[in-house]
Every structure is written in structure tokens, then in C-alpha cells.
Scaffold this active site. Structure first.
Site, PDB file in Angstrom:
ATOM      1  N   LYS A  22       0.845  -1.212   0.000  1.00  0.00           N
ATOM      2  CA  LYS A  22       0.000   0.000   0.000  1.00  0.00           C
ATOM      3  C   LYS A  22       0.873   1.252   0.000  1.00  0.00           C
ATOM      4  CE  LYS A  22      -1.534   1.525   4.150  1.00  0.00           C
ATOM      5  NZ  LYS A  22      -1.246   2.918   4.546  1.00  0.00           N
ATOM      6  N   ASN A  23       1.871   1.259   0.879  1.00  0.00           N
ATOM      7  CA  ASN A  23       2.636   2.496   1.049  1.00  0.00           C
ATOM      8  C   ASN A  23       3.611   2.765  -0.098  1.00  0.00           C
ATOM      9  OD1 ASN A  23       1.193   2.978   3.317  1.00  0.00           O
ATOM     10  ND2 ASN A  23       2.826   2.478   4.773  1.00  0.00           N
ATOM     11  N   ARG A  92      -4.599  10.743   4.865  1.00  0.00           N
ATOM     12  CA  ARG A  92      -3.531  11.729   5.019  1.00  0.00           C
ATOM     13  C   ARG A  92      -2.510  11.667   3.878  1.00  0.00           C
ATOM     14  NH1 ARG A  92      -2.374  14.508   9.111  1.00  0.00           N
ATOM     15  NH2 ARG A  92      -0.234  14.415   8.359  1.00  0.00           N
ATOM     16  N   CYS A 116      -4.937  12.777  13.108  1.00  0.00           N
ATOM     17  CA  CYS A 116      -4.704  11.345  12.954  1.00  0.00           C
ATOM     18  C   CYS A 116      -4.933  10.688  14.299  1.00  0.00           C
ATOM     19  CB  CYS A 116      -3.277  11.129  12.485  1.00  0.00           C
ATOM     20  SG  CYS A 116      -2.761   9.429  12.551  1.00  0.00           S
ATOM     21  N   ARG A 121       0.416  14.675  12.987  1.00  0.00           N
ATOM     22  CA  ARG A 121       1.152  14.257  11.781  1.00  0.00           C
ATOM     23  C   ARG A 121       1.391  15.520  10.946  1.00  0.00           C
ATOM     24  NH1 ARG A 121      -0.624   8.792  10.024  1.00  0.00           N
ATOM     25  NH2 ARG A 121       0.895   9.055   8.367  1.00  0.00           N
ATOM     26  N   PRO A 122       2.386  16.329  11.316  1.00  0.00           N
ATOM     27  CA  PRO A 122       2.598  17.607  10.624  1.00  0.00           C
ATOM     28  C   PRO A 122       3.066  17.424   9.181  1.00  0.00           C
ATOM     29  CG  PRO A 122       4.377  17.182  12.193  1.00  0.00           C
ATOM     30  CD  PRO A 122       3.390  16.074  12.366  1.00  0.00           C
ATOM     31  N   ASP A 124       5.032  20.078   7.787  1.00  0.00           N
ATOM     32  CA  ASP A 124       5.971  21.191   7.628  1.00  0.00           C
ATOM     33  C   ASP A 124       7.139  20.855   6.696  1.00  0.00           C
ATOM     34  OD1 ASP A 124       6.451  19.476   9.960  1.00  0.00           O
ATOM     35  OD2 ASP A 124       8.303  20.609  10.171  1.00  0.00           O
ATOM     36  N   LEU A 125       7.594  19.599   6.725  1.00  0.00           N
ATOM     37  CA  LEU A 125       8.749  19.245   5.879  1.00  0.00           C
ATOM     38  C   LEU A 125       8.363  19.245   4.394  1.00  0.00           C
ATOM     39  CD1 LEU A 125      10.231  16.337   8.042  1.00  0.00           C
ATOM     40  CD2 LEU A 125      11.161  18.648   7.795  1.00  0.00           C
ATOM     41  N   ASP A 309       5.227   0.840  12.037  1.00  0.00           N
ATOM     42  CA  ASP A 309       4.012   0.153  11.591  1.00  0.00           C
ATOM     43  C   ASP A 309       3.962  -1.312  12.044  1.00  0.00           C
ATOM     44  OD1 ASP A 309       3.150   2.462  10.436  1.00  0.00           O
ATOM     45  OD2 ASP A 309       3.796   1.937   8.411  1.00  0.00           O
ATOM     46  N   ARG A 401      -8.378  -0.474   5.103  1.00  0.00           N
ATOM     47  CA  ARG A 401      -7.590   0.549   4.397  1.00  0.00           C
ATOM     48  C   ARG A 401      -6.261  -0.040   3.921  1.00  0.00           C
ATOM     49  NH1 ARG A 401      -7.232   6.093   7.572  1.00  0.00           N
ATOM     50  NH2 ARG A 401      -5.958   6.405   5.749  1.00  0.00           N
TER      51      ARG A 401
END
Ligand code: EPU
Length: 425
Positions: A22-23, A92, A116, A121-122, A124-125, A309, A401
Site C-alpha cells: 500500500k505504502n 492523510r 490522525c 502528523r505535521p 511542515d517538511l 508500523d 484501508r
């Protein structure tokens, strides 16, 4: 809504095929926005999150169809650059369309992803990376709006408070493929899913090198073209099924080609006393003497170390290890929603700040529990399979999911697990 009803205590045995990752598939699907040509993807898992990404691609002007197990992504007339809240709120990972849209159209508007279940779960990066490449980025009315006439390659340090960012690296690298000149992402994520995306980008004509290292190099090209690509298998799913055998006292073999992606987890299992039988394209895990299994002390860290995970499913295994185990969660320090649910099933877990201390119990007990997120849900299913009596796992939409046909796969290994209508909301 559905629940999983499990009559636990049956050893799981047999062989199960591991699905596509998935990822890896999510950012690769987003990367198809970088070209107008047709892309053919193989080994895309059938999952809710993939459906959400497909919805997003369609909203952005792609046509997606599935033919003989292959996903074919082509372009409709013209593309769009706005990813709205209605779809982004469902997942997300939708943020990963920001880089491709900006690179392809010179502008992108992407809804800010919401909260989340397991903590902040920012992004900014992601935003800083786009700015470093020369984009003007503003946040208005819940949307990230980025614009750049031409992105410029640059040396970018993408380290956050907790180290590299997987989707942040993916997003910035995708934007950099069509930038002027060379980009180096320092403190890049080295996860296999990120490397798979980079290989896919190269198959589309990008020039990405030093893949899998801390310093990812992207030399900009003028355009990308279509290709055919096979997505890597899912390493988190692979470990989940190996553990399903171990926690039920059975022996599960996984048909899985990428052993190198789960080295760390396999080393942990061996150090606990689990026996691994490796053949070409498959791994089987078994335990000779359950009473001799040794405890483990784990810390979640970026690849190649122990992945966050896998933490919830390993917590279930820790309940049958002899002695006191610990799991320290460094990537998401508040990812412990599964702990109270496992405690309700009789697990002996104590949480101290971002560390869970797990003592073995003779037998977990079936209970009614709720999945709060994908990996927490997988842990509750494993606990239910190992437990005495009936377990009901509610809110299984979280599990669906990210685990393709979990119920059917577990049934094929001998589990007594059924999907039933859920009366709890
Ligand atoms: N972070 C920042 N700023 C950012 C981005 C991240 O501070 O802009 C922090 C995060 O809060 C976290 C750390 O950096 O503490 C690492 O997060 P990362 O960005 O790597 O996470 P992600 O890319 O959003 C992916 C996976 C997650 C997985 C993490 C970590 C996908 C679609 N998601 O998320 O997978 O937990 O990497 O390995 O690839 C899951 O599959 O269940 C899942 C949550």
C-alpha cells in the site's frame, strides 16, 4: 458497518501470498500525475486507501481502469491542480499529490490533511521542501497553495524532529524530477517504499540516483513518459502473517520475494528463539518450544531499523514471550491506542511515557474491541486469533484501508474469522 467475529485459539497453518505494498503504491499512483502518458501498474493491492487515491487522481483529470489485474492510468483532456477536502480528509497520504501537481502545472492546491488517531502528523517538511525548490507556498482556508514558474534544484536538508519523512521525501523528490538542475535531499527517507517510488520515477524517464541512501540525488529532466511497473510486496503485511502463525502456535509460510526489506524484524524474531525456514521466494516461521521464547526490547526507528508500523502487531507477540519485553515508540510517541484494547483482552501491558512494557500472560481472552487505526486493528485481530473464546473487532474499516482480503487470507490458514454486520458505531 462491519466487524470481524473471531473464535480464537486455533493454530494457523499454511502458506499465504503477500499483496502489493500500500505504502509504495500510494505515492507511485500520485507520481502518474507527472506525465500525460499512460502508465500501467502491476501488483496494486485492492484496498480502501488505494480507492481513495484513485478518486483523487480522477478528480485531478486522470482516467483509471483495471484490466486483468493491471491498473491503467491515462489522462483525460487536460488536468486539474486542486485536491479538495472531500477526498483528502479520507486519507492523510493524499498530501503526496502536492509535489507532482506543482512540478507538472506550476501550481497546486491541496487541502491540509486532518488529524490522525495516533497523534500529530505535521506536513511542515513537505512545505519547506517545496519552498526550498523555489515555490511560493501559502496556507489559506485549510488549503496549501503552492506556485512556481519553474522549480529550481537545490541542496535540501529534510530532517525533522523525528528524523526523515517518508512521504515528505517522496513529495519533494517528485517535485524535483521536473526542476531545473540538480536537487540533493539530505536526510532522505530510505524506506523500501520510497526506493520503489524512485525506481518508478526512473522508469518514467527521471534521473534519480543514490537511491536508498541518506542523500538522494535528483537531476531534473524536461518531461516524464509512461511506463509499466511492478510494485513491491508489502513488508508490514508479510510480518503480520508470520506473527499470525506464531501467536496461535501454528506455522505460517509467506510467499514473499523481498526478504531484505524485513531483515530487522526477522532478526528480532530469531533473537526471540523463532525458527525461520527460508526458501526462494518464501519464509516460514515456527517455534519448537514456546516456553523458551525470549523477551525483546524494541525501539521504533526509520528503515532499516524496527518500523513503527510493526509495533502494534509485535506487542501481541510480546504477550507470549517469556520475560518482560518493551517497545519504545519514537516515530509517533502517542501511538498506543491499541494498548487499552489489548488490556481488555487480558494483556499485561504497562505504559510509561512512550514505552510499553509487556509481561507474558498464560492466555489472552476474547472480548469486544475497537480498531482505532490500521495497525492497531491488525494487532487486535492477531490477539483475537490467539485468544480463548470469541472476539469482536469493530471499526474494521481501518483494517481494510491497508490489508487486502485479510479475512479470506486468515480463513485459508485455518482461522475461524467471519465478517459480520456491526451494531456498534
Ligand atoms: N514529520 C514531521 N513533519 C513532516 C512530516 C513528518 O515532523 O512534515 C514527522 C512525523 O510526525 C513523524 C516522523 O516525521 O514523527 C515520520 O513521519 P513520516 O513523514 O515518515 O510519515 P508519513 O510519510 O506521513 C509513512 C507511512 C506511515 C508510516 C510512516 C513512518 C505512507 C502512506 N504512510 O507516513 O504508514 O507509519 O511513514 O514509517 O507511506 C501505515 O501504513 O499504517 C502508516 C501510518
Amino acid at each position: 458497518m462491519l466487524k470481524y467475529a473471531i473464535n480464537g485459539g486455533k493454530p494457523l497453518n499454511g502458506k499465504v501470498k503477500i499483496s502489493g505494498s500500500k505504502n509504495a503504491a500510494l505515492p507511485i499512483l500520485a507520481a502518474t500525475l507527472l506525465t500525460k502518458d499512460e502508465v500501467i501498474l502491476k501488483n496494486v493491492p485492492v484496498l480502501r486507501d488505494i480507492q481513495t487515491m484513485v478518486e483523487l487522481l480522477v478528480m485531478l483529470g486522470k482516467r483509471v481502469r483495471v484490466d486483468d489485474g493491471r491498473m491503467i492510468i491515462s489522462s483525460e483532456n487536460g488536468g486539474h491542480h486542486r485536491a479538495t477536502y472531500e477526498v483528502v480528509k479520507k486519507m492523510r497520504a493524499s498530501i503526496v499529490v502536492l509535489g507532482p501537481l506543482l512540478a507538472r502545472y506550476g501550481k497546486a492546491e491541496v487541502s491540509m490533511p486532518g488529524g490522525c488517531a495516533f497523534g500529530p502528523r505535521p506536513v511542515d517538511l513537505h512545505i519547506r521542501g517545496m519552498e526550498e525548490l523555489g515555490a511560493k507556498v501559502e496556507i489559506h482556508h485549510g488549503y496549501i497553495a503552492a506556485e512556481a514558474e519553474k522549480l529550481q534544484g537545490k541542496s535540501i536538508l529534510l530532517a525533522g524532529k523525528f528524523g526523515p519523512s517518508v512521504l515528505g521525501t517522496d513529495n519533494v523528490a517528485m517535485a524535483a524530477t521536473l526542476a531545473e538542475g540538480s536537487t540533493v535531499i539530505h536526510s532522505a527517507a530510505k524506506e523500501p517504499e520510497t526506493s520503489d517510488l524512485m525506481h518508478f520515477l526512473n522508469a518514467m524517464g527521471a534521473n534519480v540516483s543514490s537511491i536508498g541512501s541518506d542523500d538522494l540525488v535528483i537531476d531534473g529532466v524536461s518531461s516524464l513518459h509512461g511506463c509499466e511497473y511492478n510494485i513491491i510486496p508489502d513488508r508490514i503485511e508479510a510480518i503480520t502473517y508470520l506473527l499470525s502463525g506464531l501467536v496461535t502456535g501454528g506455522e505460517v509460510e509467506i510467499a514473499y520475494e523481498s526478504e531484505e526489506h524485513i531483515h530487522f524484524a526477522l532478526d528480532v524474531l530469531e533473537s526471540c528463539g523463532v525458527e525461520l525456514e527460508r526458501k526462494a521466494g518464501s519464509i516460514k516461521a515456527s517455534v519448537k518450544d514456546r516456553s523458551a521464547l525470549k523477551a525483546a526490547n524494541l525501539i521504533t526507528q526509520p528503515y532499516p531499523r524496527f518500523p513503527t508500523d510493526m509495533h502494534p502487531v509485535f506487542m501481541v507477540l510480546a504477550s507470549i514471550l517469556q520475560g518482560e519485553s518493551s517497545i519504545k515508540e519514537v516515530i509517533y510517541p502517542t501511538r498506543f491506542n491499541h494498548v487499552p484494547e489489548l488490556q481488555r483482552m487480558g494483556a499485561n501491558i504497562r505504559q510509561e511515557a512512550n514505552t510499553a512494557i509487556i509481561k507474558p500472560v498464560d492466555q489472552l481472552e476474547g472480548a469486544l474491541v475497537q480498531a482505532s487505526d490500521l495497525r492497531a486493528g491488525a494487532a487486535l485481530v492477531l490477539a483475537g486469533l490467539a485468544a480463548k473464546g470469541r472476539t469482536e473487532v469493530h471499526r474494521v474499516y481501518h483494517i481494510e484501508r491497508g490489508y487486502e482480503n485479510m479475512v479470506e487470507k486468515l480463513q485459508s490458514l485455518g482461522a475461524d474469522i467471519q465478517k459480520e454486520k456491526s451494531e456498534v458505531i
